[in-house]
Scaffold this active site. Structure first.
Site: not given
Length: 424
Positions: A60, A62, A150, A177, A230, A276, A303, A321-322
């Site tokens: 990710h 962003r 995702d 996901h 994941h 997550n 991830d 999350f993350g």
């Protein structure tokens, strides 16, 4: 331009390290242990291990839309520091890459800012809402590496089935996901023992595995290639293993944190431990290890999911999350699994490079004559403590801050150019 890297160690077919010389011309590997051309730029590898550049199929960045968390520039530089030379960027941006116009916007940002190869996903549905389906053919023509919503499990089986049918016609991969929203129950960590001790709402394992079970049957019916993000539970492993045994075209990934940690490691209500899927039980972690070794799980993906300190400062409830993962993935896995004799170095490199690339038919993650000169030099003996404040990523959200690990990238090359070099 010709560059020669001398005195590096390469893995041979038997998994042994052999001192070698690599010759790079015009961004490709021209020879290994061949003659050194006159006038070449020579780099001393100092006896370090030369690995193919790592391939991360789940990241990710962003940007666009959430540049306060990460940008393509900072995210790709963070990946380069971690030894990654090809990364696949998930579509939960703003705007979402759900149209030709938006894909062109994101491709322009990548061309402008990325220091390594960034391959964008196209979304499966408009605005990753799970409702209106995207035109996958148009997105693929604009360079979508695969298709995913995702971060959000697609709730309607009909939507997933219809997009799988479209993907099958395009020989594209649907990446999921897996999460049934009706089974989340506003949870913030695994439903097990530790969440009760901390007084926090839990997410049951069935939330993930039930959607994987649905999707592999849909993939079989559609004739589609399907990749599971994941994987975190033993039930999910069983669903993927059974699907592979049935001949369904399914692949799967696991994240470093799910291999290294389990629910009882969570020290407190600290959102740097919130991801997550969440950290599961010890027997889930054991199942993931076994699944990697027997081929049920195909590759390792980070991830990488950066957030601001402000977003992560106030406990798990309400925090996103993350966690971030680019800069720590290889050292943590090398230290805890290769150094301990549980895996070979060749297995780890394969899971982080060539096997990841094979899922999407990418010609990367290999170190051989004719391949793109994407490689990372790693000091396998270097040991240091992880300091999140020293990350290149904007994100500092990691549960591994303060851990000590060995095996750190010191030079990363992309298409023959140095894109990361450890400061002297």
């Amino acid at each position: 331009m010709t560059t020669v890297i001398q005195n590096v160690k390469l893995l041979n077919e038997e998994g042994e390290l052999v001192v070698s010389t690599i010759v790079i011309e015009n961004g490709k590997i021209a020879s290994i242990n061949g003659d050194i051309p006159a006038g070449a730029t020579v780099i001393d590898g100092n006896g370090h291990f030369a690995s193919p550049g790592f391939v991360d199929v789940h990241t990710h960045l962003r940007e666009p839309g959430f540049e306060h968390k990460e940008t393509i520039a900072t995210g790709s530089a963070s990946a380069a520091k971690g030894g990654f030379t090809t990364i696949c960027a998930m579509p939960n941006t703003k705007p979402v890459p759900d149209s030709v116009e938006n894909m062109q916007l994101i491709n322009g940002l990548i061309k402008e800012s990325a220091v390594i190869r960034v391959l964008p996903y196209g979304s499966l549905t408009k605005d990753i809402s799970g409702e209106v389906r995207t035109n996958m053919q148009e997105l693929k023509e604009q360079g979508a590496v695969a298709f995913s919503d995702d971060g959000i499990g697609i709730q309607l089986a009909s939507t997933m089935y219809e997009q799988m049918q479209q993907a099958a016609k395009l020989d594209a991969v649907v990446v999921a996901h897996c999460e049934d929203n009706s089974l989340i129950y506003d949870g913030v960590m695994h439903e097990g023992k530790r969440n009760k001790e901390l007084g926090l709402p839990g997410i049951p394992s069935i939330c993930e595995s039930v959607q994987i079970a649905r999707d592999v049957l849909l993939a079989e019916a559609a004739g589609a290639r399907y990749h599971v993000c994941h994987v975190s539970t033993k039930e999910s492993v069983r669903a993927v293993r059974d699907a592979k045994a049935a001949g369904i075209k399914v692949t799967a990934e696991v994240c470093p944190h799910h291999l290294l940690l389990e629910e009882m490691d969570i020290p407190s209500d600290d959102a740097n431990w919130k991801m997550n899927p969440p950290l599961r039980a010890a027997d889930d972690k054991d199942s993931l290890h076994a699944a990697l070794l027997d081929g049920t799980i195909d590759c390792i993906a980070t991830d990488h999911a950066p957030h601001t300190a402000e977003e992560k400062c106030c406990g798990m409830v309400g925090a996103p999350f993350g966690i971030v993962g680019f800069e720590t993935a290889f050292p943590l896995l090398y230290t805890n699994f290769v150094e301990t004799g549980k895996w070979t170095l060749k297995q780890l490199v394969d899971w982080m490079s060539v096997k990841a690339a094979q899922i999407f038919d990418l010609p990367y993650g290999i170190l051989e004559v004719g391949a793109s000169a994407d490689l990372v030099l790693i000091d396998l003996d270097k040991e240091q403590t992880i300091d999140a404040e020293g990350f290149v990523s904007k994100g500092r959200n990691t549960p591994f801050n303060g851990w000590t690990a060995k095996g750190w990238p010191v030079v990363t090359m992309f298409e023959g150019n140095i894109v990361y070099q450890e400061a002297e």
